[in-house]
Design an enzyme around this catalytic site. Structure first.
Site, PDB file in Angstrom:
ATOM      1  N   ASP A 190       0.737  -1.039  -0.009  1.00 51.93           N
ATOM      2  CA  ASP A 190       0.113  -0.331  -0.072  1.00 51.93           C
ATOM      3  C   ASP A 190       1.098   1.557  -0.090  1.00 51.93           C
ATOM      4  O   ASP A 190       1.133   1.540   0.699  1.00 51.93           O
ATOM      5  CB  ASP A 190      -0.525   0.031   1.185  1.00 51.93           C
ATOM      6  CG  ASP A 190      -2.079   1.008   1.070  1.00 51.93           C
ATOM      7  OD1 ASP A 190      -2.448   1.021  -0.181  1.00 51.93           O
ATOM      8  OD2 ASP A 190      -2.931   1.209   1.735  1.00 51.93           O
ATOM      9  N   SER A 236      -7.513  -6.012  -5.167  1.00 44.71           N
ATOM     10  CA  SER A 236      -8.936  -6.041  -4.192  1.00 44.71           C
ATOM     11  C   SER A 236      -9.890  -6.162  -5.682  1.00 44.71           C
ATOM     12  O   SER A 236      -9.892  -5.104  -5.704  1.00 44.71           O
ATOM     13  CB  SER A 236      -8.707  -5.674  -3.047  1.00 44.71           C
ATOM     14  OG  SER A 236      -9.304  -3.973  -2.905  1.00 44.71           O
ATOM     15  N   THR A 237     -10.987  -6.537  -4.102  1.00 45.26           N
ATOM     16  CA  THR A 237     -12.629  -6.841  -4.718  1.00 45.26           C
ATOM     17  C   THR A 237     -12.792  -5.139  -4.915  1.00 45.26           C
ATOM     18  O   THR A 237     -13.565  -5.090  -5.154  1.00 45.26           O
ATOM     19  CB  THR A 237     -13.479  -7.724  -4.191  1.00 45.26           C
ATOM     20  OG1 THR A 237     -13.200  -7.755  -3.022  1.00 45.26           O
ATOM     21  CG2 THR A 237     -12.685  -8.966  -4.884  1.00 45.26           C
ATOM     22  N   GLU A 238     -12.417  -4.595  -3.843  1.00 46.65           N
ATOM     23  CA  GLU A 238     -13.052  -2.684  -3.427  1.00 46.65           C
ATOM     24  C   GLU A 238     -12.355  -2.094  -4.270  1.00 46.65           C
ATOM     25  O   GLU A 238     -12.593  -1.182  -4.784  1.00 46.65           O
ATOM     26  CB  GLU A 238     -12.935  -3.087  -2.076  1.00 46.65           C
ATOM     27  CG  GLU A 238     -13.588  -3.345  -0.721  1.00 46.65           C
ATOM     28  CD  GLU A 238     -13.234  -4.952  -1.324  1.00 46.65           C
ATOM     29  OE1 GLU A 238     -12.164  -5.470  -1.148  1.00 46.65           O
ATOM     30  OE2 GLU A 238     -14.439  -6.209  -0.941  1.00 46.65           O
ATOM     31  N   HIS A 277       2.372   3.747  -9.120  1.00 48.65           N
ATOM     32  CA  HIS A 277       2.288   2.293  -9.307  1.00 48.65           C
ATOM     33  C   HIS A 277       3.279   1.680  -9.802  1.00 48.65           C
ATOM     34  O   HIS A 277       4.022   0.018 -10.190  1.00 48.65           O
ATOM     35  CB  HIS A 277       0.937   1.692 -10.235  1.00 48.65           C
ATOM     36  CG  HIS A 277      -0.453   2.153  -9.315  1.00 48.65           C
ATOM     37  ND1 HIS A 277      -1.107   1.539  -8.426  1.00 48.65           N
ATOM     38  CD2 HIS A 277      -2.099   2.944  -9.584  1.00 48.65           C
ATOM     39  CE1 HIS A 277      -2.300   2.441  -7.902  1.00 48.65           C
ATOM     40  NE2 HIS A 277      -2.580   2.781  -8.612  1.00 48.65           N
ATOM     41  N   ARG A 321      -1.217   9.551  -9.479  1.00 48.90           N
ATOM     42  CA  ARG A 321      -0.990   7.815  -9.137  1.00 48.90           C
ATOM     43  C   ARG A 321      -0.563   7.301  -9.914  1.00 48.90           C
ATOM     44  O   ARG A 321      -0.128   6.032  -9.402  1.00 48.90           O
ATOM     45  CB  ARG A 321      -2.588   7.314  -8.505  1.00 48.90           C
ATOM     46  CG  ARG A 321      -2.899   8.748  -7.789  1.00 48.90           C
ATOM     47  CD  ARG A 321      -4.520   8.525  -7.373  1.00 48.90           C
ATOM     48  NE  ARG A 321      -5.097   6.791  -7.021  1.00 48.90           N
ATOM     49  CZ  ARG A 321      -4.467   6.720  -5.769  1.00 48.90           C
ATOM     50  NH1 ARG A 321      -4.293   7.445  -4.536  1.00 48.90           N
ATOM     51  NH2 ARG A 321      -4.443   5.273  -5.318  1.00 48.90           N
ATOM     52  N   LEU A 378      -6.798  -4.254   7.723  1.00 53.01           N
ATOM     53  CA  LEU A 378      -6.459  -5.520   6.695  1.00 53.01           C
ATOM     54  C   LEU A 378      -7.077  -5.256   4.995  1.00 53.01           C
ATOM     55  O   LEU A 378      -6.904  -6.356   4.444  1.00 53.01           O
ATOM     56  CB  LEU A 378      -7.294  -7.010   7.527  1.00 53.01           C
ATOM     57  CG  LEU A 378      -6.636  -7.780   8.484  1.00 53.01           C
ATOM     58  CD1 LEU A 378      -7.078  -8.433   9.512  1.00 53.01           C
ATOM     59  CD2 LEU A 378      -5.271  -7.833   8.871  1.00 53.01           C
ATOM     60  N   SER A 379      -7.542  -4.135   5.088  1.00 56.09           N
ATOM     61  CA  SER A 379      -8.678  -4.377   3.866  1.00 56.09           C
ATOM     62  C   SER A 379      -9.464  -6.001   3.021  1.00 56.09           C
ATOM     63  O   SER A 379      -8.821  -6.022   1.969  1.00 56.09           O
ATOM     64  CB  SER A 379      -7.673  -3.330   3.478  1.00 56.09           C
ATOM     65  OG  SER A 379      -7.096  -1.869   3.473  1.00 56.09           O
ATOM     66  N   LEU A 405       9.849 -20.290  -5.025  1.00 57.95           N
ATOM     67  CA  LEU A 405       9.368 -19.666  -4.120  1.00 57.95           C
ATOM     68  C   LEU A 405       8.021 -20.549  -4.801  1.00 57.95           C
ATOM     69  O   LEU A 405       7.553 -19.807  -6.367  1.00 57.95           O
ATOM     70  CB  LEU A 405       9.176 -18.725  -4.486  1.00 57.95           C
ATOM     71  CG  LEU A 405       8.604 -17.414  -3.834  1.00 57.95           C
ATOM     72  CD1 LEU A 405       9.139 -17.070  -2.305  1.00 57.95           C
ATOM     73  CD2 LEU A 405       9.114 -16.378  -4.582  1.00 57.95           C
TER      74      LEU A 405
HETATM   75  C1  IPE Z   1      -5.468  -2.713   0.112  1.00 62.03           C
HETATM   76  O1  IPE Z   1      -5.275  -1.159  -0.042  1.00 62.03           O
HETATM   77  C2  IPE Z   1      -5.719  -3.378  -1.856  1.00 62.03           C
HETATM   78  C3  IPE Z   1      -4.627  -3.535  -2.330  1.00 62.03           C
HETATM   79  C4  IPE Z   1      -3.036  -3.059  -1.866  1.00 62.03           C
HETATM   80  C5  IPE Z   1      -3.881  -3.441  -3.588  1.00 62.03           C
HETATM   81  P1  IPE Z   1      -6.488  -0.171  -0.145  1.00 62.03           P
HETATM   82  O2  IPE Z   1      -4.917   0.804  -0.669  1.00 62.03           O
HETATM   83  O3  IPE Z   1      -7.316  -0.790  -1.292  1.00 62.03           O
HETATM   84  O4  IPE Z   1      -7.003  -0.121   0.834  1.00 62.03           O
HETATM   85  P2  IPE Z   1      -7.888   0.545   2.075  1.00 62.03           P
HETATM   86  O5  IPE Z   1      -8.884   1.001   0.903  1.00 62.03           O
HETATM   87  O6  IPE Z   1      -6.458   1.882   2.668  1.00 62.03           O
HETATM   88  O7  IPE Z   1      -8.247  -0.297   2.744  1.00 62.03           O
HETATM   89  C1  IPE Z   2      -1.913   0.336  -3.325  1.00 62.41           C
HETATM   90  O1  IPE Z   2      -1.360   1.814  -3.338  1.00 62.41           O
HETATM   91  C2  IPE Z   2      -1.535  -0.469  -5.016  1.00 62.41           C
HETATM   92  C3  IPE Z   2      -3.578  -0.701  -4.375  1.00 62.41           C
HETATM   93  C4  IPE Z   2      -4.098  -0.786  -3.976  1.00 62.41           C
HETATM   94  C5  IPE Z   2      -3.474  -1.735  -6.118  1.00 62.41           C
HETATM   95  P1  IPE Z   2      -2.427   2.708  -2.999  1.00 62.41           P
HETATM   96  O2  IPE Z   2      -3.018   3.580  -4.695  1.00 62.41           O
HETATM   97  O3  IPE Z   2      -3.938   2.415  -2.836  1.00 62.41           O
HETATM   98  O4  IPE Z   2      -1.756   4.172  -2.407  1.00 62.41           O
HETATM   99  P2  IPE Z   2      -2.643   5.129  -1.534  1.00 62.41           P
HETATM  100  O5  IPE Z   2      -2.945   4.166  -0.356  1.00 62.41           O
HETATM  101  O6  IPE Z   2      -3.176   5.687  -1.944  1.00 62.41           O
HETATM  102  O7  IPE Z   2      -1.611   5.612  -0.994  1.00 62.41           O
HETATM  103 MG    MG Z   3      -3.912   2.941  -0.572  1.00 60.41          MG
END
Ligand code: IPE
Ligand code: IPE
Ligand code: MG
Length: 246
Positions: free
Chosen positions: A25, A70-72, A42, A38, A200-201, A136
């Site tokens: 994250d 994630s699914t979200e 990535h 953003r 834990l998201s 691995l």
């Molecule tokens: C969790 O990160 C999902 C991934 C790292 C793929 P998010 O950035 O989506 O989580 P929230 O929204 O802060 O909970």
């Molecule tokens: C994690 O970084 C990558 C994914 C969730 C795919 P974020 O994109 O969630 O980065 P922040 O949380 O907005 O900084």
């Molecule tokens: Mg994030």
């Protein structure tokens, strides 16, 4: 790599975690700090992933699971979602040969049926190419959500009951574990989350029942070998009681 070798000597090779799971994250915040889009975050995160996979291979870790989407995460703007998918295809395309040469076995957890064809093709190619590898297990959580996974498992169990293949008494922890996407791998020993959120998201909720949690403020694109080793060294100092006493 060489400058971190000393750091590695702090590791006890006897008590390495078998399975490390990572919530990668903070890519967006990393980009924002630099006034970049953003997507640049990535892309920078992909380099950290490369390094972490390399280190896990060298340390002979059995399983690395990374939370890639994630699914979200479908709630994000369409452009960001498609960039993330393209980045994964690019990553696999670029890295697959080296991963294969390093005996890495690629697996996916999550529902990939809904992804676009080029994405599915690249993923299937990577899975097929590395399926007999014995090093691995690199497990990528893609369109993964723990609740979806559990519901899917429960439906499978219900179907087996309906078909009179099993009875309610056959349901136990082991059988439910065996019905999850992660059926062939041990539960994570160590769960790492970067970028400081204490949640834990929807990641591996069942599997991390007794995992050791390690959260760092470092943003994922800034996370490197040294941080991974630090997490493992800290893990090795933990007293894992599993509810028992000394
Ligand atoms: C969790 O990160 C999902 C991934 C790292 C793929 P998010 O950035 O989506 O989580 P929230 O929204 O802060 O909970
Ligand atoms: C994690 O970084 C990558 C994914 C969730 C795919 P974020 O994109 O969630 O980065 P922040 O949380 O907005 O900084
Ligand atoms: Mg994030």
């Amino acid at each position: 790599m060489s400058k971190n070798i000393n750091y590695r000597t702090k590791l006890n090779s006897e008590t390495l975690p078998k399975h490390i799971a990572i919530i990668m994250d903070g890519n967006g915040r990393w980009a924002k700090k630099r006034l970049l889009p953003r997507t640049a975050g990535h892309r920078a995160g992909m380099k950290s992933l490369r390094k972490v996979v390399e280190t896990c291979t060298e340390l002979k870790i059995q399983v690395l699971t990374v939370y890639a989407f994630s699914t979200e995460n479908w709630k994000r703007p369409e452009g960001e979602v498609s960039y993330l998918m393209e980045l994964l295809v690019e990553y696999l395309n670029k890295e697959i040969k080296e991963l294969h040469d390093n005996n890495v076995k690629i697996q996916i957890i999550g529902d990939i049926q809904v992804l676009n064809n080029s994405c599915k093709q690249e993923i299937n190619r990577a899975i097929l190419m590395t399926e007999n590898n014995t090093g691995l297990i690199f497990n990528i959580a893609l369109n993964y959500g723990s609740r979806t996974e559990i519901i899917y498992a429960i439906k499978q169990v219900a179907e087996q009951i309906q078909a009179n293949l099993i009875t309610i008494d056959d349901i136990n922890e082991q059988m439910l574990s065996n019905t999850l996407y992660t059926s062939n791998i041990p539960d994570p020993d160590l769960l790492i989350r970067t970028a400081g959120e204490m949640r834990l998201s929807n990641f591996l909720l069942w599997q991390i029942a007794y995992s050791e949690l390690w959260i760092t403020e470092k943003l994922w694109p800034d996370f490197g070998e040294k941080d991974l080793i630090k997490a493992i060294v800290d893990y090795q100092k933990r007293d894992r009681r599993f509810g028992g006493i000394k």
